[in-house]
Enzyme design. Structure first.
Site, PDB file in Angstrom:
ATOM      1  N   ASP A  15       0.816  -1.219   0.000  1.00 38.27           N
ATOM      2  CA  ASP A  15       0.000   0.000   0.000  1.00 38.27           C
ATOM      3  C   ASP A  15       0.849   1.268   0.000  1.00 38.27           C
ATOM      4  O   ASP A  15       0.653   2.165   0.833  1.00 38.27           O
ATOM      5  CB  ASP A  15      -0.939   0.015   1.209  1.00 38.27           C
ATOM      6  CG  ASP A  15      -1.758  -1.249   1.339  1.00 38.27           C
ATOM      7  OD1 ASP A  15      -2.233  -1.749   0.318  1.00 38.27           O
ATOM      8  OD2 ASP A  15      -1.929  -1.734   2.473  1.00 38.27           O
ATOM      9  N   GLU A 188     -11.501   0.605  -3.321  1.00 37.71           N
ATOM     10  CA  GLU A 188     -10.791   1.093  -2.133  1.00 37.71           C
ATOM     11  C   GLU A 188      -9.546   1.854  -2.564  1.00 37.71           C
ATOM     12  O   GLU A 188      -9.292   2.041  -3.752  1.00 37.71           O
ATOM     13  CB  GLU A 188     -10.418  -0.083  -1.219  1.00 37.71           C
ATOM     14  CG  GLU A 188      -9.536  -1.117  -1.888  1.00 37.71           C
ATOM     15  CD  GLU A 188      -9.429  -2.425  -1.099  1.00 37.71           C
ATOM     16  OE1 GLU A 188     -10.285  -2.672  -0.228  1.00 37.71           O
ATOM     17  OE2 GLU A 188      -8.492  -3.183  -1.378  1.00 37.71           O
TER      18      GLU A 188
END
Length: 521
Positions: A15, A188
Site C-alpha cells: 500500500d 478502495e
C-alpha cells in the site's frame, strides 16, 4: 541509459503512498500488527530509498494490544501542505470490529509525529487527503453505498471536507464513484489529484488477490459526476496468470517529478515455487505518460517490468545497510520490528554489551499477543540467516532461537529447549494451520550455539553448530510454502526473527544473541 530494478522496496511493504517536497520524495507503507507502525522512506531519485524512521513509533500513538493477525494499520497516505506533513490511515481493531480512521502531523518527516487525531463518523478504510487550490482539504475513503450493496463487497468512494482547526470532518458526505469494473468488487485505496483543471480519482479494485487492479475516473468538478476512463483498468496483471513473476498489482499513488515526469508507485507480489507469495505485497515503480487527458502506464507495454529506464533525476545512492547486525548500537536499527505494541522491557542492548538480550516472557509465538520477539522482513526469494545464541533452558517449557514467521499459526521455529531428561536439544518445529510437527532435532550442549536457516526458493534447511562454521544439518528440504499468504491467509509478508519464551510460564531466564546476519542469495 540508467536502469532500475523492481521492486524498489522488496519485502512486506504494501500500500505505498508517496509525496514530493521540492526535490525530495517521501513514501510510507502499511504495517498491520507490527510495531513501530508505518515506516517512512526518503529518496532523491525515486529508485534508491532509505528509511528515516517510523510515523507511529510510540505506544501512545499505536496500541496494538489484542489486535489479531493481519489487522491493525491499513493503507496510509502521506501528503504535504504548507510546511506540514500529514499521514492518514485506518486502524482495524479486528475481523468484525471497528475501522477507525485518524491522522497525524509533523514538520519533519523523520519525526516526531503528533499524537493521533481520531476522526468521528468516518466509515470505511483507506483514507486519503486532498488539498485543493482554494485552501480547503478533503477526506476520501471507501464505504458501503448508502443505497446498499448491489453485489458482494460492492463499495463506493466518498468525500467530505476536513476542518484542520477542529481536526474533524465537516459538511455533507458526497458519493463520488463506485468504480469502473462492476461486479469486480472492493473499491478502495482512493487518491485524488488536480491536474490541468481536472480532478482525477485513482482507486484500487478487485481485492488484494490476483484480480487486483488500478482504475481511474475524472471530473471537472470536485463533487462529480466522475467520468470513467475507457482504458480501465489502467494497470493490472490478472490477465498474466497467477504464476507470472509479478502478480496482484494494485493500490497505486501518483507523483510528478520536479521535471514534469509522472511516476506511479503500487503494490505487487513475487510468487515462487508455484503461486506462493511468501514476501507478501511489495512496492514497485512504473512510469506514466499522459495522452488525451488520461494516464497511460508504461506506454507500449502496459505492465510492470523487472528492469526499466530510471526517472530523469540525478541518481542518489544511500550507504548500503549492513547484512550483519552486531548489536553494537545503543538502539535497534529501523529494520527491526515487534509483533504488536511491545509491553514490558523484554529486550535490551545494554546488559551484555554487543548482544541483543531477549528475556523470556510467558507469551509464545503461537498466540496473538506481544511475545518476546524482534524480527525483520524476508526480502529475497533465496536467503541465508544465521545467529550466535547463548541460552541455557532452565525448564521444559523454555525455548529460544529463530522463527520464520507468517503468523501465529503458520511458522517454522528453530529453537533450543530442554528434554525431560534435562538435556538440551535443538529442534525444528513446523506449525501449519495451528498444528505442530517436529521435523527434526539434535541433542546439544546448552550455552553458546550457532543457528542457520538457508532458503533456496521454497526449500528450507536448518543447521546448527557448537563451533563456528562446524555445521550439522538438523532438517533439510522443509516446505517453505507454509510461510506464504496463499496458505496462511492474511495480508502480511514473512518475517525472520529471534524469540525467547516461557510458553505459558513466567521466567527470569534470557537468551543473548551476539549477531544476526541476513544475506540475500
Amino acid at each position: 541509459m540508467r536502469m532500475f530494478r523492481n521492486p524498489i522496496l522488496p519485502g512486506f511493504y504494501p500500500d505505498p503512498s508517496i509525496c514530493r517536497v521540492g526535490e525530495d520524495y517521501y513514501m510510507v507503507t502499511s504495517t498491520f500488527e507490527y510495531f513501530p507502525g508505518v515506516p517512512i522512506f526518503h529518496s532523491k531519485d525515486l529508485v534508491n530509498w532509505r528509511q528515516i524512521g517510523h510515523v507511529l513509533d510510540r505506544p501512545s500513538q499505536l496500541n496494538l494490544d489484542g489486535t489479531p493477525a493481519s489487522r491493525g494499520i491499513y493503507a496510509p497516505t502521506i501528503r504535504y501542505h504548507e510546511g506540514i506533513f500529514y499521514m492518514i490511515t485506518t486502524f482495524v481493531e479486528s475481523a468484525t470490529g471497528a475501522r477507525k480512521n485518524f491522522f497525524v502531523t509533523a514538520a519533519d518527516p523523520a519525526g516526531d509525529w503528533s499524537e493521533p487525531y481520531w476522526l468521528n463518523d468516518a466509515p470505511g478504510i483507506d483514507p486519503s487527503l486532498f488539498f485543493d487550490d482554494d485552501g480547503k482539504v478533503y477526506y476520501t475513503g471507501n464505504r458501503v453505498p448508502p443505497e446498499g450493496q448491489q453485489y458482494p463487497k460492492h463499495m463506493e468512494i466518498w468525500l467530505q471536507e476536513l476542518d484542520l482547526e477542529t481536526k474533524q470532518l465537516t459538511g455533507p458526505k458526497l458519493s463520488l464513484w463506485d468504480g469502473a469494473l462492476k461486479q469486480i468488487h472492493a473499491q478502495e485505496g482512493p487518491h485524488l489529484y488536480k491536474i490541468n483543471g481536472y480532478y482525477y480519482l485513482v482507486i484500487a479494485e478487485g481485492g488484494t488477490g490476483f484480480t487486483h487492479s488500478v482504475t481511474i475516473a475524472r471530473s471537472s468538478s470536485l463533487a462529480g459526476p466522475y467520468e470513467n476512463c475507457k482504458m480501465n483498468p489502467i494497470l493490472t496483471h490478472r490477465h498474466l496468470g497467477s504464476q507470472y513473476g509479478i502478480v496482484n498489482v494494485g493500490h497505486a499513488d501518483l507523483v510528478e517529478t520536479q521535471h514534469g515526469e509522472w511516476w506511479m508507485v503500487c503494490l505487487a507480489s513475487r510468487p515462487y515455487g508455484g503461486p506462493y507469495r511468501n514476501m507478501g505485497r511489495e512496492t514497485f515503480l512504473v512510469p506514466v505518460a499522459w495522452e488525451n487527458g488520461w494516464p497511460v502506464v508504461n506506454p507500449g507495454r502496459g505492465i510492470i517490468e523487472w528492469e526499466m529506464p530510471s526517472p530523469n533525476l540525478p541518481e542518489k545512492r544511500w550507504p548500503s545497510l549492513p547484512v550483519c547486525d552486531h548489536f553494537d548500537a545503543p538502539v535497534l536499527e529501523e529494520r527491526w520490528n515487534f509483533i504488536r505494541t511491545p509491553r514490558g522491557q523484554f529486550w535490551n542492548l545494554t546488559e551484555n554489551p554487543g548482544h541483543l538480550r531477549l528475556k523470556l516472557k510467558p507469551e509464545s509465538m503461537t498466540q496473538e499477543v506481544n511475545p518476546s520477539f524482534v524480527g525483520r522482513r524476508q526480502q529475497h526469494i533465496s536467503y541465508a540467516v544465521r545467529t550466535a545464541m547463548a541460552f541455557t533452558p532452565k525448564g521444559t517449557t523454555e525455548t529460544a532461537g529463530f522463527v520464520a514467521l507468517q503468523n501465529h499459526n503458520f511458522q517454522y521455529r528453530f529453537e533450543c529447549a530442554m528434554l525431560s531428561s534435562g538435556k538440551a536439544v535443538v529442534r525444528v518445529i513446523c506449525r501449519e494451520n495451528g498444528i505442530e510437527t517436529e521435523l527434526g532435532s539434535k541433542v546439544i550442549e546448552a550455552g553458546k550455539m550457532f543457528l542457520k536457516l538457508e532458503a533456496i526458493g521454497q526449500s528450507l534447511r536448518f543447521d546448527v553448530a557448537k563451533e563456528a562454521e562446524q555445521w550439522e544439518t538438523v532438517v533439510e528440504q522443509a516446505d517453505g510454502t507454509v510461510l506464504s499468504t496463499d496458505k496462511a491467509g492474511g495480508f502480511v509478508g514473512a518475517y525472520i526473527g529471534l524469540f525467547a519464551s516461557g510458553n505459558g510460564e513466567a521466567s527470569s531466564n534470557y537468551a543473548d544473541f551476539d549477531y544476526f546476519e541476513y544475506v540475500g542469495l
